[in-house]
Enzyme design. Structure first.
Site, PDB file in Angstrom:
ATOM      1  N   ARG A  73       0.894  -1.121   0.102  1.00 15.38           N
ATOM      2  CA  ARG A  73      -0.153  -0.187  -0.047  1.00 15.38           C
ATOM      3  C   ARG A  73       0.835   1.261   0.095  1.00 15.38           C
ATOM      4  O   ARG A  73       0.663   2.130  -0.843  1.00 15.38           O
ATOM      5  CB  ARG A  73      -0.995   0.093   1.326  1.00 15.38           C
ATOM      6  CG  ARG A  73      -2.111  -0.608   1.062  1.00 15.38           C
ATOM      7  CD  ARG A  73      -3.031  -0.795   2.210  1.00 15.38           C
ATOM      8  NE  ARG A  73      -3.699   0.761   2.312  1.00 15.38           N
ATOM      9  CZ  ARG A  73      -4.520   0.973   3.040  1.00 15.38           C
ATOM     10  NH1 ARG A  73      -4.759   0.416   4.487  1.00 15.38           N
ATOM     11  NH2 ARG A  73      -5.158   2.211   2.973  1.00 15.38           N
ATOM     12  N   ASN A 106      -8.182   8.847   5.754  1.00 21.50           N
ATOM     13  CA  ASN A 106      -7.032   8.324   4.931  1.00 21.50           C
ATOM     14  C   ASN A 106      -5.624   8.318   5.614  1.00 21.50           C
ATOM     15  O   ASN A 106      -5.380   9.094   6.311  1.00 21.50           O
ATOM     16  CB  ASN A 106      -6.913   9.204   3.713  1.00 21.50           C
ATOM     17  CG  ASN A 106      -8.548   9.282   2.764  1.00 21.50           C
ATOM     18  OD1 ASN A 106      -9.288   8.401   3.082  1.00 21.50           O
ATOM     19  ND2 ASN A 106      -8.638  10.050   2.015  1.00 21.50           N
ATOM     20  N   VAL A 107      -4.911   7.332   5.162  1.00 12.97           N
ATOM     21  CA  VAL A 107      -3.568   7.037   5.752  1.00 12.97           C
ATOM     22  C   VAL A 107      -2.502   7.371   4.577  1.00 12.97           C
ATOM     23  O   VAL A 107      -1.445   6.861   4.872  1.00 12.97           O
ATOM     24  CB  VAL A 107      -3.416   5.494   6.279  1.00 12.97           C
ATOM     25  CG1 VAL A 107      -4.495   5.549   7.572  1.00 12.97           C
ATOM     26  CG2 VAL A 107      -3.791   4.525   5.095  1.00 12.97           C
ATOM     27  N   ASP A 108      -2.913   7.798   3.539  1.00 10.63           N
ATOM     28  CA  ASP A 108      -2.018   7.682   2.249  1.00 10.63           C
ATOM     29  C   ASP A 108      -1.222   9.121   2.230  1.00 10.63           C
ATOM     30  O   ASP A 108      -0.418   9.344   1.426  1.00 10.63           O
ATOM     31  CB  ASP A 108      -2.823   7.764   0.835  1.00 10.63           C
ATOM     32  CG  ASP A 108      -4.147   8.810   0.778  1.00 10.63           C
ATOM     33  OD1 ASP A 108      -3.907   9.922   1.486  1.00 10.63           O
ATOM     34  OD2 ASP A 108      -4.969   8.537   0.264  1.00 10.63           O
ATOM     35  N   HIS A 123      -6.989   7.611  11.410  1.00  6.70           N
ATOM     36  CA  HIS A 123      -6.761   6.245  11.214  1.00  6.70           C
ATOM     37  C   HIS A 123      -5.216   6.100  10.939  1.00  6.70           C
ATOM     38  O   HIS A 123      -5.034   4.813  10.918  1.00  6.70           O
ATOM     39  CB  HIS A 123      -7.529   5.598  10.096  1.00  6.70           C
ATOM     40  CG  HIS A 123      -9.137   5.625  10.435  1.00  6.70           C
ATOM     41  ND1 HIS A 123      -9.962   5.370   9.556  1.00  6.70           N
ATOM     42  CD2 HIS A 123      -9.792   5.834  11.632  1.00  6.70           C
ATOM     43  CE1 HIS A 123     -11.272   5.210   9.977  1.00  6.70           C
ATOM     44  NE2 HIS A 123     -11.142   5.816  11.284  1.00  6.70           N
ATOM     45  N   CYS A 131       6.559   1.015  17.576  1.00  2.03           N
ATOM     46  CA  CYS A 131       7.094  -0.033  17.978  1.00  2.03           C
ATOM     47  C   CYS A 131       6.121  -0.706  19.009  1.00  2.03           C
ATOM     48  O   CYS A 131       5.764  -0.244  19.770  1.00  2.03           O
ATOM     49  CB  CYS A 131       8.498   0.134  18.826  1.00  2.03           C
ATOM     50  SG  CYS A 131       9.357  -1.176  19.535  1.00  2.03           S
ATOM     51  N   CYS A 134       8.638  -0.780  22.677  1.00  4.65           N
ATOM     52  CA  CYS A 134       8.668   0.465  23.395  1.00  4.65           C
ATOM     53  C   CYS A 134       7.670   1.533  23.446  1.00  4.65           C
ATOM     54  O   CYS A 134       7.572   2.962  23.522  1.00  4.65           O
ATOM     55  CB  CYS A 134      10.197   1.249  23.177  1.00  4.65           C
ATOM     56  SG  CYS A 134      10.641   1.580  21.777  1.00  4.65           S
ATOM     57  N   SER A 193     -18.130   6.912   3.159  1.00  6.09           N
ATOM     58  CA  SER A 193     -19.440   6.245   3.283  1.00  6.09           C
ATOM     59  C   SER A 193     -19.989   6.524   4.538  1.00  6.09           C
ATOM     60  O   SER A 193     -21.248   6.300   4.858  1.00  6.09           O
ATOM     61  CB  SER A 193     -19.293   4.586   2.736  1.00  6.09           C
ATOM     62  OG  SER A 193     -18.362   4.246   3.821  1.00  6.09           O
TER      63      SER A 193
HETATM   64  P1  OAD Z   1     -15.445   4.073   1.750  1.00  2.06           P
HETATM   65  O1  OAD Z   1     -14.682   2.997   0.810  1.00  2.06           O
HETATM   66  O2  OAD Z   1     -16.411   3.123   2.796  1.00  2.06           O
HETATM   67  O3  OAD Z   1     -16.174   5.021   1.017  1.00  2.06           O
HETATM   68  C1  OAD Z   1     -15.812   5.744   0.169  1.00  2.06           C
HETATM   69  C2  OAD Z   1     -16.751   6.810  -0.363  1.00  2.06           C
HETATM   70  O4  OAD Z   1     -16.298   7.622  -1.265  1.00  2.06           O
HETATM   71  C3  OAD Z   1     -18.050   6.168  -0.944  1.00  2.06           C
HETATM   72  O5  OAD Z   1     -19.302   6.765  -0.400  1.00  2.06           O
HETATM   73  C4  OAD Z   1     -17.938   6.577  -2.600  1.00  2.06           C
HETATM   74  O6  OAD Z   1     -19.397   7.047  -3.012  1.00  2.06           O
HETATM   75  C5  OAD Z   1     -17.147   7.821  -2.222  1.00  2.06           C
HETATM   76  N1  OAD Z   1     -16.365   8.184  -3.574  1.00  2.06           N
HETATM   77  C6  OAD Z   1     -15.644   7.369  -4.376  1.00  2.06           C
HETATM   78  N2  OAD Z   1     -15.218   7.887  -5.412  1.00  2.06           N
HETATM   79  C7  OAD Z   1     -15.366   9.493  -5.065  1.00  2.06           C
HETATM   80  C8  OAD Z   1     -15.271  10.582  -5.561  1.00  2.06           C
HETATM   81  N3  OAD Z   1     -14.391  10.551  -6.909  1.00  2.06           N
HETATM   82  N4  OAD Z   1     -15.386  11.619  -5.163  1.00  2.06           N
HETATM   83  C9  OAD Z   1     -16.274  11.692  -4.150  1.00  2.06           C
HETATM   84  N5  OAD Z   1     -16.766  10.625  -3.565  1.00  2.06           N
HETATM   85  C10 OAD Z   1     -16.182   9.570  -3.939  1.00  2.06           C
HETATM   86  O7  OAD Z   1     -14.158   4.797   2.258  1.00  2.06           O
HETATM   87  P2  OAD Z   1     -14.337   5.419   3.947  1.00  2.06           P
HETATM   88  O8  OAD Z   1     -15.579   6.116   4.137  1.00  2.06           O
HETATM   89  O9  OAD Z   1     -12.863   6.347   3.769  1.00  2.06           O
HETATM   90  O10 OAD Z   1     -10.625   2.413   8.152  1.00  2.06           O
HETATM   91  O11 OAD Z   1     -14.093   4.427   4.922  1.00  2.06           O
HETATM   92  C11 OAD Z   1     -13.944   4.331   6.040  1.00  2.06           C
HETATM   93  C12 OAD Z   1     -12.915   3.756   6.813  1.00  2.06           C
HETATM   94  O12 OAD Z   1     -13.040   2.186   6.448  1.00  2.06           O
HETATM   95  C13 OAD Z   1     -11.528   3.685   6.311  1.00  2.06           C
HETATM   96  O13 OAD Z   1     -10.497   4.789   6.683  1.00  2.06           O
HETATM   97  C14 OAD Z   1     -10.878   2.442   6.800  1.00  2.06           C
HETATM   98  C15 OAD Z   1     -11.761   1.656   6.198  1.00  2.06           C
HETATM   99  O14 OAD Z   1     -11.973   0.263   6.741  1.00  2.06           O
HETATM  100  C16 OAD Z   1      -9.564   1.886   8.811  1.00  2.06           C
HETATM  101  O15 OAD Z   1      -8.902   1.164   7.864  1.00  2.06           O
HETATM  102  C17 OAD Z   1      -9.677   1.693  10.210  1.00  2.06           C
END
Ligand code: OAD
Length: 253
Positions: A73, A106-108, A123, A131, A134, A193
């Site tokens: 990733r 986002n973690v990117d 996140h 670590c 420690c 989402s």
């Molecule tokens: P999701 O993959 O659940 O949702 C992505 C959202 O982005 C959806 O509602 C899509 O409709 C929307 N989307 C896609 N392309 C888009 C675009 N070009 N412009 C605008 N919207 C767009 O991702 P997150 O909501 O970020 O957690 O998910 C939340 C968390 O779930 C993440 O941080 C991660 C995951 O598991 C951990 O890793 C703890």
């Protein structure tokens, strides 16, 4: 005038009147940079089950597989570039300065690469290790690596500094995001989402739960309506790499 134009006008008017602005972003904001979102219909995350690569039990079972996933990733994130949606959010920060808070799931690291200065990473980050011995948190670069890296201080295995399912968010980071959401006049919810808590809980906080007067205005930027939509006053439905720059244009940014 299209519905989107009218909503953009309303969003710009709300922002013009706002003293404090908060933003919550999710994977959709990075989609146009080529970073895949999470909720694919097959329930897999780039071919892996979430519990294998994003849960403490997966780490205990097979830390090598977990690192293989995060090394890949990180390599992918290093290859992509911020898109105009990230750049637009950096412009909004430059205008509102310390009255602006960006919290991301986002973690990117793409917000920072686009110029955002103060980012609350709810996140964690692909670009840090933690670590398991420690607890030291350190940067990890983009250079290719393999296997489980050892801590340079105590030699215990390092893990990605990512919040996995079943783990708590850093209370200081979450607290700062909650304060900003509660205090803001406008909350922009972009590319999420809104189903993962506590991050999604920031959205009703912006409304003040009936406590804050007047309630914050929630602007949703997404391809489609989501679980956040019931809290949204304004909907900018379309790719955030297009709608957010158009919003900045209307603000003269
Ligand atoms: P999701 O993959 O659940 O949702 C992505 C959202 O982005 C959806 O509602 C899509 O409709 C929307 N989307 C896609 N392309 C888009 C675009 N070009 N412009 C605008 N919207 C767009 O991702 P997150 O909501 O970020 O957690 O998910 C939340 C968390 O779930 C993440 O941080 C991660 C995951 O598991 C951990 O890793 C703890």
């Amino acid at each position: 005038m299209s519905d989107l134009d009218a909503e953009l006008d309303r969003a710009a008017a709300a922002l013009r009147g706002a003293t404090r602005v908060a933003v919550l972003t999710g994977a959709g904001v990075s989609a146009e940079s080529g970073v895949p979102t999470f909720r694919a219909s097959d329930g897999l995350w780039e071919g892996h089950r979430i519990e294998d690569v994003a849960h403490p039990t997966g780490w205990r079972r097979d830390p090598r597989l977990v690192w293989q996933f995060y090394h890949a990733r990180r390599a992918k994130a290093a290859e992509v570039c911020p898109n105009p949606g990230h750049a637009a959010l950096a412009k909004l920060e430059a205008k509102w300065a310390d009255r602006f808070t960006l919290a991301t799931q986002n973690v990117d690291g793409l917000h920072q690469r686009a110029g955002s200065q103060r980012v609350l990473e709810l996140h964690g980050s692909l670009w840090r290790t933690r670590c398991t011995g420690c607890g030291e948190v350190a940067a990890i670069g983009a250079e290719p690596s393999a296997g489980i890296p050892p801590c340079p201080t105590c030699a215990a295995p390092l893990r990605p500094d990512i919040v996995w399912f079943g783990e708590n968010l850093d209370p200081a980071v979450l607290g700062a995001a909650e304060e900003a959401a509660f205090a803001c006049d406008v909350l922009i919810v972009a590319g999420t989402s809104a189903v993962v808590f506590p991050a999604a809980g920031l959205i009703p906080l912006a409304k003040g739960g009936g406590v804050k007067r007047p309630p914050g205005v929630v602007i949703e930027c997404n391809l489609t309506p989501t679980d956040a939509s019931r809290h949204a006053d304004i909907g900018l439905y379309g790719p955030s790499g297009e709608t957010l720059p158009r919003l900045c244009d209307r603000l003269g940014l």
